[in-house]
Design an enzyme around this catalytic site. Structure first.
Site, short mmCIF file in Angstrom:
data_model
loop_
_atom_site.label_atom_id
_atom_site.label_comp_id
_atom_site.label_asym_id
_atom_site.label_seq_id
_atom_site.Cartn_x
_atom_site.Cartn_y
_atom_site.Cartn_z
N LYS A 107 2.26 58.80 71.51
CA LYS A 107 0.93 58.93 72.10
C LYS A 107 0.96 58.61 73.60
O LYS A 107 0.14 59.12 74.37
CB LYS A 107 -0.06 58.01 71.39
CG LYS A 107 -0.53 58.56 70.05
CD LYS A 107 -1.53 59.70 70.22
CE LYS A 107 -2.08 60.20 68.92
NZ LYS A 107 -3.13 61.20 69.06
N TYR B 89 4.85 56.03 66.71
CA TYR B 89 3.52 56.61 66.89
C TYR B 89 2.98 56.28 68.29
O TYR B 89 2.55 57.17 69.03
CB TYR B 89 2.56 56.06 65.82
CG TYR B 89 1.10 56.40 66.10
CD1 TYR B 89 0.61 57.67 65.86
CD2 TYR B 89 0.23 55.43 66.62
CE1 TYR B 89 -0.73 57.99 66.13
CE2 TYR B 89 -1.10 55.74 66.89
CZ TYR B 89 -1.57 57.01 66.65
OH TYR B 89 -2.88 57.34 66.92
N THR C 101 -4.68 56.23 72.28
CA THR C 101 -4.95 55.13 71.34
C THR C 101 -4.63 53.75 71.89
O THR C 101 -3.73 53.58 72.71
CB THR C 101 -4.11 55.35 70.06
OG1 THR C 101 -4.10 54.15 69.29
CG2 THR C 101 -2.67 55.70 70.37
N GLU D 231 -3.10 51.61 70.33
CA GLU D 231 -1.73 51.27 69.92
C GLU D 231 -0.76 51.33 71.11
O GLU D 231 0.28 50.69 71.09
CB GLU D 231 -1.25 52.21 68.82
CG GLU D 231 -1.76 51.88 67.44
CD GLU D 231 -1.08 50.66 66.82
OE1 GLU D 231 0.15 50.57 66.84
OE2 GLU D 231 -1.81 49.78 66.31
P1 NAP Z 1 -6.67 61.84 60.80
O1 NAP Z 1 -7.82 61.63 59.89
O2 NAP Z 1 -5.31 61.46 60.36
O3 NAP Z 1 -6.66 63.39 61.20
C1 NAP Z 1 -5.57 63.99 61.83
C2 NAP Z 1 -5.82 65.48 61.90
O4 NAP Z 1 -4.70 66.13 62.53
C3 NAP Z 1 -5.96 66.14 60.50
O5 NAP Z 1 -6.92 67.17 60.60
C4 NAP Z 1 -4.58 66.75 60.30
O6 NAP Z 1 -4.56 67.84 59.42
C5 NAP Z 1 -4.29 67.22 61.73
N1 NAP Z 1 -2.88 67.50 61.99
C6 NAP Z 1 -1.82 66.72 61.76
N2 NAP Z 1 -0.70 67.32 62.18
C7 NAP Z 1 -1.07 68.52 62.67
C8 NAP Z 1 -0.36 69.61 63.25
N3 NAP Z 1 0.96 69.57 63.41
N4 NAP Z 1 -1.06 70.69 63.67
C9 NAP Z 1 -2.40 70.75 63.50
N5 NAP Z 1 -3.12 69.76 62.96
C10 NAP Z 1 -2.45 68.66 62.55
O7 NAP Z 1 -6.91 61.11 62.20
P2 NAP Z 1 -8.28 60.56 62.83
O8 NAP Z 1 -8.47 59.17 62.39
O9 NAP Z 1 -9.34 61.56 62.65
O10 NAP Z 1 -7.89 60.47 64.38
C11 NAP Z 1 -8.04 61.60 65.23
C12 NAP Z 1 -7.11 61.44 66.43
O11 NAP Z 1 -7.42 60.24 67.13
C13 NAP Z 1 -5.63 61.34 66.09
O12 NAP Z 1 -4.92 61.96 67.12
C14 NAP Z 1 -5.35 59.84 66.09
O13 NAP Z 1 -3.99 59.60 66.38
C15 NAP Z 1 -6.27 59.39 67.21
N6 NAP Z 1 -6.78 58.03 67.11
C16 NAP Z 1 -7.45 57.62 65.99
C17 NAP Z 1 -7.98 56.34 65.93
C18 NAP Z 1 -8.73 55.86 64.70
O14 NAP Z 1 -8.95 54.64 64.60
N7 NAP Z 1 -9.16 56.73 63.81
C19 NAP Z 1 -7.87 55.47 67.04
C20 NAP Z 1 -7.20 55.93 68.17
C21 NAP Z 1 -6.69 57.21 68.21
P3 NAP Z 1 -4.42 67.62 57.80
O15 NAP Z 1 -5.82 67.35 57.33
O16 NAP Z 1 -3.87 68.93 57.35
O17 NAP Z 1 -3.50 66.46 57.60
O1 G4F Z 2 -5.43 50.85 59.03
P1 G4F Z 2 -4.12 50.79 59.72
O2 G4F Z 2 -3.00 51.56 59.14
O3 G4F Z 2 -4.42 51.22 61.22
P2 G4F Z 2 -3.54 51.03 62.56
O4 G4F Z 2 -2.11 50.85 62.27
O5 G4F Z 2 -4.21 49.98 63.38
O6 G4F Z 2 -3.71 52.46 63.25
C1 G4F Z 2 -4.97 53.10 63.33
O7 G4F Z 2 -5.61 52.74 64.52
C2 G4F Z 2 -4.96 53.13 65.73
C3 G4F Z 2 -5.80 52.63 66.90
O8 G4F Z 2 -5.50 51.31 67.19
C4 G4F Z 2 -4.82 54.65 65.73
F1 G4F Z 2 -4.23 55.05 66.88
C5 G4F Z 2 -4.03 55.10 64.53
O9 G4F Z 2 -3.98 56.54 64.51
C6 G4F Z 2 -4.71 54.62 63.26
O10 G4F Z 2 -5.94 55.28 63.14
O11 G4F Z 2 -3.66 49.29 59.85
C7 G4F Z 2 -4.48 48.28 60.41
C8 G4F Z 2 -3.82 46.93 60.24
C9 G4F Z 2 -2.34 46.92 60.66
O12 G4F Z 2 -2.09 45.74 61.35
C10 G4F Z 2 -1.56 46.91 59.37
O13 G4F Z 2 -0.30 46.27 59.42
O14 G4F Z 2 -3.79 46.64 58.83
C11 G4F Z 2 -2.52 46.14 58.48
N1 G4F Z 2 -2.31 46.37 57.05
C12 G4F Z 2 -2.14 45.38 56.13
N2 G4F Z 2 -1.93 45.92 54.92
C13 G4F Z 2 -2.21 47.56 56.42
C14 G4F Z 2 -1.97 47.27 55.08
N3 G4F Z 2 -2.33 48.82 56.90
C15 G4F Z 2 -2.20 49.82 55.99
N4 G4F Z 2 -2.33 51.10 56.43
N5 G4F Z 2 -1.94 49.60 54.67
C16 G4F Z 2 -1.83 48.33 54.16
O15 G4F Z 2 -1.56 48.15 52.97
#
Ligand code: NAP
Ligand code: G4F
Length: 352
Positions: free
Chosen positions: A165, A161, A137, A139
């Site tokens: 990662k 987090y 990520t 992050e």
């Molecule tokens: P998400 O919607 O939170 O999905 C996470 C998945 O992991 C869910 O299926 C969850 O199951 C499963 N999980 C959590 N803990 C587990 C465990 N101990 N064993 C098996 N499964 C488990 O995340 P996402 O947005 O799809 O992201 C996918 C991956 O990319 C993650 O690793 C995240 O950190 C990474 N990532 C995401 C973003 C983004 O912007 N979306 C960016 C960079 C990296 P449940 O449904 O049961 O909770």
């Molecule tokens: O939507 P967020 O919680 O995403 P964040 O923290 O950027 O993380 C996501 O992206 C990462 C990749 O860069 C992934 F690795 C990670 O697994 C996840 O998918 O927050 C986005 C921004 C942050 O700066 C946060 O402080 O929105 C700001 N924010 C402001 N108000 C909020 C809120 N975020 C959340 N979740 N909830 C709020 O009320």
């Protein structure tokens, strides 16, 4: 002659990315196995409803297995049973704010979970068969220092987090270099969709918009409105993830759009989709967003949602993915906001 169908195993299949990837791979004629956690409610598989195949169907293409990546015995068993051609490791405790509340749990799932899978590949002698994708990520970089972040930018994780990662990133590289494993990291910047988890900011905003559009009341409580992210559309990034494992050799890639916008910008465009012009007053955790016409307060920034160490800005440079993988994200920021709001409005059902 019939080409042998590829076998994929997806951890995190019930999540945003996992569910979109499963759909994508099934359309590419893969046989897909997914890992889901045991849960007391059946709701956890709601994102898979459109591709679910009943247990008793013969010659299915999509299989679900109960499991947890923090359990090494499960990881060894599932790798031995499925012997996938491609393992997409997406499972994680993926919420940054929650990682401050559950740092040990986050490390155990995100760091050791990744190691458990890599070990399972090695123990089952699948080094030459199974290609491994790790969901790293943006992050891991921490707040932007120069113009952008790319594969050469030094890491500076700012949360449990991000730190967890970083372990997963390096252990993936270690196994690639030590055991000749096809193991690649995708360093993905934020990507969103209608399937985004409800506590991430974009989904929180778009769900509120649909509710507000119907009831014409309520206030949305958020944290830092000034923080900026490089937001893309999840479906575009899933193609990138797949391309990373189709590349001729294992390497790490940044997937991003190259543009960053604030949470405030997201709010502005999202409210504009329901014909509300929102204006902002005040600073930091005293800031509010007001309907310019009715003067109703729509949004309040409150300390509760602030993080102990905020990543203020992220901008990725995707030049390597463009050049090597021929990957470009199609959906730009404004279109993403519109797409998410419209989908939310379409799916909104008022409470009786
Ligand atoms: P998400 O919607 O939170 O999905 C996470 C998945 O992991 C869910 O299926 C969850 O199951 C499963 N999980 C959590 N803990 C587990 C465990 N101990 N064993 C098996 N499964 C488990 O995340 P996402 O947005 O799809 O992201 C996918 C991956 O990319 C993650 O690793 C995240 O950190 C990474 N990532 C995401 C973003 C983004 O912007 N979306 C960016 C960079 C990296 P449940 O449904 O049961 O909770
Ligand atoms: O939507 P967020 O919680 O995403 P964040 O923290 O950027 O993380 C996501 O992206 C990462 C990749 O860069 C992934 F690795 C990670 O697994 C996840 O998918 O927050 C986005 C921004 C942050 O700066 C946060 O402080 O929105 C700001 N924010 C402001 N108000 C909020 C809120 N975020 C959340 N979740 N909830 C709020 O009320």
């Amino acid at each position: 002659m019939n080409k042998k169908r590829k076998l994929a195993l997806i951890t995190g299949v019930t999540g945003q990315d996992g569910s979109i990837l499963a759909d994508f791979l099934l359309k590419k004629n893969y046989i897909v196995h997914g890992v889901k956690r045991r849960s007391s409610s059946l709701n956890s598989t709601v994102r898979l409803d459109r591709i679910y195949q009943d247990k008793f169907i013969k010659n299915k293409s999509f299989y679900l297995h109960y499991g947890d990546v923090s359990d090494p015995s499960f990881c060894n068993r599932i790798l031995g049973e499925v012997k996938p051609d491609e393992l997409y490791h997406l499972a994680a405790q993926s919420h940054v704010a929650i990682s401050y509340e559950l740092p040990l749990y986050t490390a155990s799932v995100n760091s050791l979970g990744t190691l458990n899978l890599l070990e399972a590949i090695r123990i089952n002698n699948l080094n030459k068969k199974t290609k491994f994708y790790n969901a790293a990520t943006s992050e891991m970089y921490g707040s932007l220092k120069g113009k952008y972040q790319n594969e050469l930018t030094p890491f500076h994780p700012q949360s449990p987090y991000a730190t967890s990662k970083l372990f997963s990133f390096w252990i993936t590289k270690n196994y690639r270099d030590s055991y000749n494993l096809f193991a690649s990291n995708g360093i993905l910047f934020n990507h969103e969709s209608f399937s985004r988890g409800e506590t991430f900011v974009t989904k929180k905003i778009t769900m509120f918009i649909a509710k507000y559009n119907h009831y014409k009341k309520g206030v949305l409580y958020l944290g830092n409105l000034s923080s900026k992210r490089d937001w893309g559309f999840a479906d575009d990034y899933i193609i990138g993830i797949w391309k990373i494992l189709q590349h001729s050799k294992p390497e790490d890639f940044v997937l991003s759009t190259g543009k960053s916008y604030s949470v405030r910008d997201f709010l502005k465009y999202a409210f504009a989709c329901i014909n509300i012009k929102i204006i902002f007053k005040g600073k930091k955790d005293k800031e509010i967003g007001i309907d310019s016409k009715t003067k109703k307060v729509l949004v309040k920034s409150i300390p509760y949602y602030y993080r102990p160490n905020e990543v203020t800005n992220l901008i990725g440079n995707n030049r390597k993915a463009k050049k090597v993988l021929n990957w470009t994200p199609k959906i730009k920021f404004k279109a993403l906001v519109k797409l998410m709001v419209n989908e939310e409005l379409k799916n909104f059902t008022p409470k009786k």
